[in-house]
Enzyme design. Structure first.
Site, PDB file in Angstrom:
ATOM      1  N   ASP A   1       5.184  -0.854  -5.882  1.00  0.00           N
ATOM      2  CA  ASP A   1       5.939   0.321  -5.471  1.00  0.00           C
ATOM      3  C   ASP A   1       6.112   0.321  -3.949  1.00  0.00           C
ATOM      4  OD1 ASP A   1       7.008   2.829  -4.996  1.00  0.00           O
ATOM      5  OD2 ASP A   1       5.667   3.863  -6.385  1.00  0.00           O
TER       6      ASP A   1
ATOM      7  N   HIS B   1       8.404   1.072  -8.571  1.00  0.00           N
ATOM      8  CA  HIS B   1       8.585   2.514  -8.656  1.00  0.00           C
ATOM      9  C   HIS B   1       9.529   2.867  -9.808  1.00  0.00           C
ATOM     10  CE1 HIS B   1       8.431   6.529  -6.817  1.00  0.00           C
ATOM     11  NE2 HIS B   1       9.714   6.647  -7.106  1.00  0.00           N
TER      12      HIS B   1
END
Length: 409
Positions: A169, A200
């Site tokens: 992420d 993400h």
């Protein structure tokens, strides 16, 4: 499935999307949005959790900037969403989550305890709600952005907290993840899960980084936490037994389908038979399964494991091949042979209804037993796999030619 309601605060009123379970009421969850507003994705997540038995409220947390924002995660919408995120007052947002919780608790559709669920921006809000707001029995945050900047509040966590972290992420880089792990690992009531290789928004259906396997695992962990702290609790064992009764004893297709969600699916893994969705699955049950099993079909249960959202059954499946069995031996005329095979059934539930079945067995063993596969020279066995399951003292390693070479070593 849902409706729009109003949430009152001292600063003004704002709207929220309310989804309720089929039974009309359940424990409450406030669902905190991503940076794209209360869009179709958030409403779908709310409906999903309503099907799990929860009353879910998705508050419009951007209302202080502009009411009713709904954006996609692509192109100009994405850039606008980033701008909204930069304008967002996090502290006011937590207060608005508290107002949504208060509104939810006053609704007749909310029965029992309440929790918070959030994604992205909402993931951090779920964390902060666990730290700041009373009566949050369980909070679940997916790839929350900026949690590492609020770790000093972790000592105030009152209920259960589950955080899902995407390893790759970019909004929560390795150093931030390390800080979160260091601060939260080992803290009572806190669960931290890292999803290797994921980016993400891995749980956003249809998104660029969506990964179904990780999304399913994260959802199961989330449901397990909510169930443990808030309920609702269902007798999955009895529900599964009733489903099997309709399938194999009374052979009632309509009653079988009534035990399942509106759009269920069944997948018999070795032969890829079954159906996805109500119409296809009912067609499969009616014409290729419920009325197509031999009269002497017997299911002998060996073990059963009951989880927060599923049942795993270990079974001996026994029959005489006196009719064509479309789902197990499609296209194979009856051989009259006796078949006994170990079978594993993994049954997932949503709320008090079956959502899907994944059924596994050793197809090579079936083919050996009906005479379609010669086991000579192959690492396969026939009825012996079932016999050894019941009698562990039967010889092991009979298919290993080199087994004798390790004698005495």
């Amino acid at each position: 499935m849902g409706q729009t309601i109003q949430i009152q605060t001292q600063d003004g009123n704002f709207s929220g999307y309310l989804a309720t379970p089929a039974g009309g009421k359940g424990p409450g969850i406030v669902l905190c949005q991503e940076i794209f507003g209360v869009n179709a994705t958030m409403r779908q997540v709310a409906d999903y959790y309503a099907e799990e038995g929860y009353t879910v409220l998705v508050p419009d947390l951007f209302w202080r900037i502009e009411h009713g924002i709904e954006l996609s995660d692509r192109g100009a919408d994405f850039q606008r969403a980033l701008g909204l995120y930069q304008q967002f007052d996090e502290d006011k947002g937590v207060q608005d989550v508290g107002a949504a919780l208060a509104t939810l608790r006053q609704r007749p559709e909310c029965a029992g305890q309440t929790g918070v669920l959030g994604f992205c921006l909402g993931g951090k809000l779920a964390y902060l709600a666990a730290c700041r707001l009373p009566d949050v029995a369980c909070a679940v945050g997916y790839y929350g952005v900026g949690i590492e900047r609020a770790l000093g509040e972790a000592r105030n966590i009152r209920g259960r907290l589950v955080l899902h972290v995407a390893e790759r992420d970019g909004f929560c880089p390795p150093e931030a993840q390390a800080s979160i792990r260091e601060a939260l690992s080992g803290q009572p009531g806190v669960e931290l899960y890292v999803y290797p290789g994921m980016d993400h928004a891995f749980a956003r259906t249809g998104g660029e980084h969506f990964d179904k396997a990780s999304a399913l695992m994260a959802h199961q962990r989330s449901i397990a936490a909510f169930r443990a702290e808030m309920g609702p609790h269902y007798d999955f064992s009895a529900l599964w037994d009733k489903h099997c009764e309709y399938e194999f004893a009374t052979r009632d297709v309509d009653a079988t389908m009534a035990t399942m969600v509106a759009e269920p699916y069944v997948n018999h893994i070795p032969t890829m038979t079954g159906g996805v969705g109500y119409r296809q699955l009912k067609r499969f049950y009616q014409h290729h399964f419920v009325h197509s099993n031999p009269p002497d079909t017997t299911l002998i249960p060996l073990s059963r494991t009951i989880g927060a959202s599923q049942v795993v059954d270990e079974i001996l499946f026994c029959f005489t091949h006196t009719c064509e069995i479309d789902w197990m031996l499609p296209g194979v005329p009856p051989t009259g042979k006796r078949v006994e095979i170990p079978l594993i059934a993994i049954i997932k539930f949503r709320g008090d209804k079956l959502y899907h079945e994944h059924i596994y067995w050793d197809q090579a063993s079936v083919l050996v037993q009906v005479g379609l596969l010669d086991p000579k020279g192959l690492p396969v066995a026939g009825v012996e796999t079932a016999r050894k399951l019941l009698d562990e003292t039967l010889p092991s390693n009979t298919l290993m030619a080199r087994w004798s070479e390790s004698e005495g070593k």
